[in-house]
Design an enzyme around this catalytic site. Structure first.
Site, PDB file in Angstrom:
ATOM      1  N   CYS A   1      44.527 -50.407  36.954  1.00  0.00           N
ATOM      2  CA  CYS A   1      43.357 -50.427  37.188  1.00  0.00           C
ATOM      3  C   CYS A   1      43.458 -49.958  38.749  1.00  0.00           C
ATOM      4  O   CYS A   1      43.588 -49.214  39.152  1.00  0.00           O
ATOM      5  CB  CYS A   1      42.486 -51.601  36.732  1.00  0.00           C
TER       6      CYS A   1
ATOM      7  N   LYS B   1      50.560 -57.418  36.940  1.00  0.00           N
ATOM      8  CA  LYS B   1      49.787 -56.589  37.644  1.00  0.00           C
ATOM      9  C   LYS B   1      50.170 -57.420  39.091  1.00  0.00           C
ATOM     10  O   LYS B   1      49.956 -58.526  39.348  1.00  0.00           O
ATOM     11  CB  LYS B   1      48.294 -56.600  37.523  1.00  0.00           C
TER      12      LYS B   1
ATOM     13  N   GLU C   1      43.494 -50.790  29.915  1.00  0.00           N
ATOM     14  CA  GLU C   1      43.394 -52.403  29.985  1.00  0.00           C
ATOM     15  C   GLU C   1      42.144 -52.855  29.370  1.00  0.00           C
ATOM     16  O   GLU C   1      41.099 -52.410  29.378  1.00  0.00           O
ATOM     17  CB  GLU C   1      43.214 -52.395  31.838  1.00  0.00           C
TER      18      GLU C   1
END
Length: 537
Positions: A407, A354, A281
């Site tokens: 993440c 995300k 990321e």
């Protein structure tokens, strides 16, 4: 007489102060030692901190007193667990003054969940030894809420005290990390009655049951691991870790050097040619709109490094035009799959946006109110990211279907389907460069590894500065397939095959909720309820 179980009322001011500050010190110690049970510290006797917290809650003369015991313990726990958030504010010298406030503000807020649990326990706990289960149920119920309120912050739940891949951690394949938290808190708290008065036999029996539960947790996990056999697929994966510190990413002079690092590592000759390459990321300090623009030099350089038939996964932010918003666009933190089909350059394949955003990092809760209070200016976050749809597997050319987690999302159980739509692996790209060589990256690796145990799927994890790793379906880092903080290089490895579908993969948190509800029912005075109903009838 045991001074901890004394019930005297001190008559002089000095004795009262000693008693008060003694309890404050014990509460802080309870939280701190419980936090030290987590990796990378691994001091497992610290789990007895939960027993001490239960004892302090019971010895409080009021619900309010129990609330403060829980808050103090929670503050110490989250200060030790999350002090590394201050590191992110040291990246920009202009924000460095905020570091101590960030390290304190987060524990102050998160400790309220522990405080609520201990206050409720003091108010409703039954008198018998079943109170151990009631304490564990209330504590873990509030821990679950911590992981969900305002999108949640499920960092270091109690169950993750066990190092992922260890014998005790394997019970997460049955009950998940929250169910493992319930068992861990209940077993550890079973030692609390030893500090109290009452029947010695009953107290010893309760502690013995707690010790047996911890032993069975370890023995059962060891049996599961004894039959674990790592099988690999034909898909070869290259994990790229360029070791680009966060502080050095944001200057125009550094940009080309960063692109060159990733491109050179991507095209590095190896013993085998990878089918799939994974960048982390935020690998490049640019938006996807710029990187993938027609004629962009970055796209040309990446296309030269990716060979025909290979696919590349990377994480970048992107903007999407949306006239309905005041800014005219929405912004996403996204994972892209690029494929070189030969002769036509790179094709952008599946894109995952995300879903679970970081509060105060990627979006501002109650944005209008917070902006009015000046919080947005403090976070240096001019605009919020938008959340994408709930995570779902994506299909990648040359590899099994994968569940993407960006993440922070790797902290959450339950995103990966365990039924007919079960993918073959989990890909976790993360930007842990914000946290340097603190305990944060090691704990993030541990938490992400629990998703492997819960699902029976391997996890492939890529970060800019470490820790990148190939994790097998039992939560263990495959030997030799790990890059620690400060290392630059690649991991070339065959993708592990999935293990059998786990019980948790089939039923999710059902056993956790049955345990919580069943235990809380012990706090209900059923005899009194039944008698009152009989009297009314």
């Amino acid at each position: 007489m045991n001074i901890l179980s004394a019930t005297f009322e001190p008559e002089d001011r000095r004795a009262r102060l000693i008693l008060r500050f003694g309890r404050i010190g014990l509460a802080l110690a309870a939280g701190a030692v419980a936090a030290l049970a987590h990796p990378p510290f691994g001091i497992l006797p610290g789990l007895l901190g939960y027993a001490l917290l239960m004892f302090l809650s019971e010895r409080s003369t009021t619900v309010r007193g129990a609330f403060w015991m829980g808050w103090l313990a929670g503050f110490a726990y989250f200060f030790v667990s999350c002090w590394w958030v201050a590191e992110a504010f040291l990246v920009n010298p202009e924000q460095a003054w905020m570091a101590p406030f960030a390290a304190s503000a987060l524990p102050i807020g998160l400790a309220l969940f522990w405080a609520t649990a201990t206050a409720l326990y003091r108010r409703f706990a039954p008198a018998g030894l079943s109170r151990v289960l009631v304490f564990a149920a209330l504590f873990c119920l509030l821990e679950w809420l911590r992981g969900h309120v305002l999108t949640g912050f499920p960092w270091n739940p109690t169950g993750a005290s066990w190092k992922a891949g260890s014998a005790a951690s394997q019970f997460a394949s049955v009950v998940g990390v929250y169910g493992l938290s319930f068992v861990t808190v209940a077993a550890s708290s079973a030692f609390a009655p030893l500090l109290n008065a009452g029947s010695r036999k009953a107290r010893v029996v309760t502690a013995t049951i707690g010790a047996l539960a911890l032993a069975l947790l370890t023995i059962g996990g060891a049996v599961r691991l004894s039959s674990a056999r790592l099988v690999t697929t034909p898909t070869v994966v290259r994990i790229v870790q360029a070791d680009v510190p966060q502080a050095s990413k944001w200057t125009p002079e550094a940009y080309q050097g960063i692109v060159d690092r990733y491109v050179n590592l991507t095209g590095r000759p190896g013993a085998t040619t990878p089918d799939l390459i994974i960048w982390p990321e935020g690998a490049l300090p640019a938006s996807a709109n710029d990187v993938f623009a027609p004629g962009a030099p970055e796209a040309t350089a990446i296309a030269r490094a990716v060979q025909p038939g290979q696919s590349l996964i990377l994480g970048l932010g992107r903007g999407v035009a949306d006239p309905s918003t005041p800014e005219g666009a929405r912004y996403f933190n996204s994972l892209f799959v690029l494929t070189d089909e030969g002769g036509e350059g790179l094709r952008v394949g599946p894109v995952y946006d995300k879903y679970r955003l970081v509060p105060f990092g990627e979006y501002l809760p109650a944005g209008g109110v917070m902006s009015a209070l000046g919080v947005r200016a403090l976070t240096h976050m001019p605009l919020d990211f938008s959340a994408g749809p709930r995570p779902a597997p994506i299909h990648i050319p040359g590899a099994p279907a994968a569940q993407p987690l960006i993440c922070y999302e790797s902290l959450y159980p339950g995103f990966t389907p365990g039924g007919a739509g079960r993918p073959g692996w989990i890909v976790n790209i993360s930007n842990d460069a914000w946290f340097g060589r603190t305990s944060g990256p090691a704990q993030h690796l541990n938490l992400a590894s629990y998703r492997a145990i819960e699902t029976g799927l391997p996890v492939v994890r890529s970060t800019p500065t470490g820790i990148s790793a190939m994790i097998d379906p039992w939560g263990r880092v495959v030997p030799g397939q790990r890059l620690d903080p400060g290392e630059s290089g690649v991991i070339d490895a065959p993708l592990p095959a999935p293990a059998a579908v786990t019980i948790y993969g089939r039923i999710g948190d059902l056993l956790f909720w049955l345990s919580v509800i069943g235990s809380l029912s012990l706090a209900v005075p059923w005899r009194r309820v039944i008698r009152s109903r009989i009297a009314v009838s």
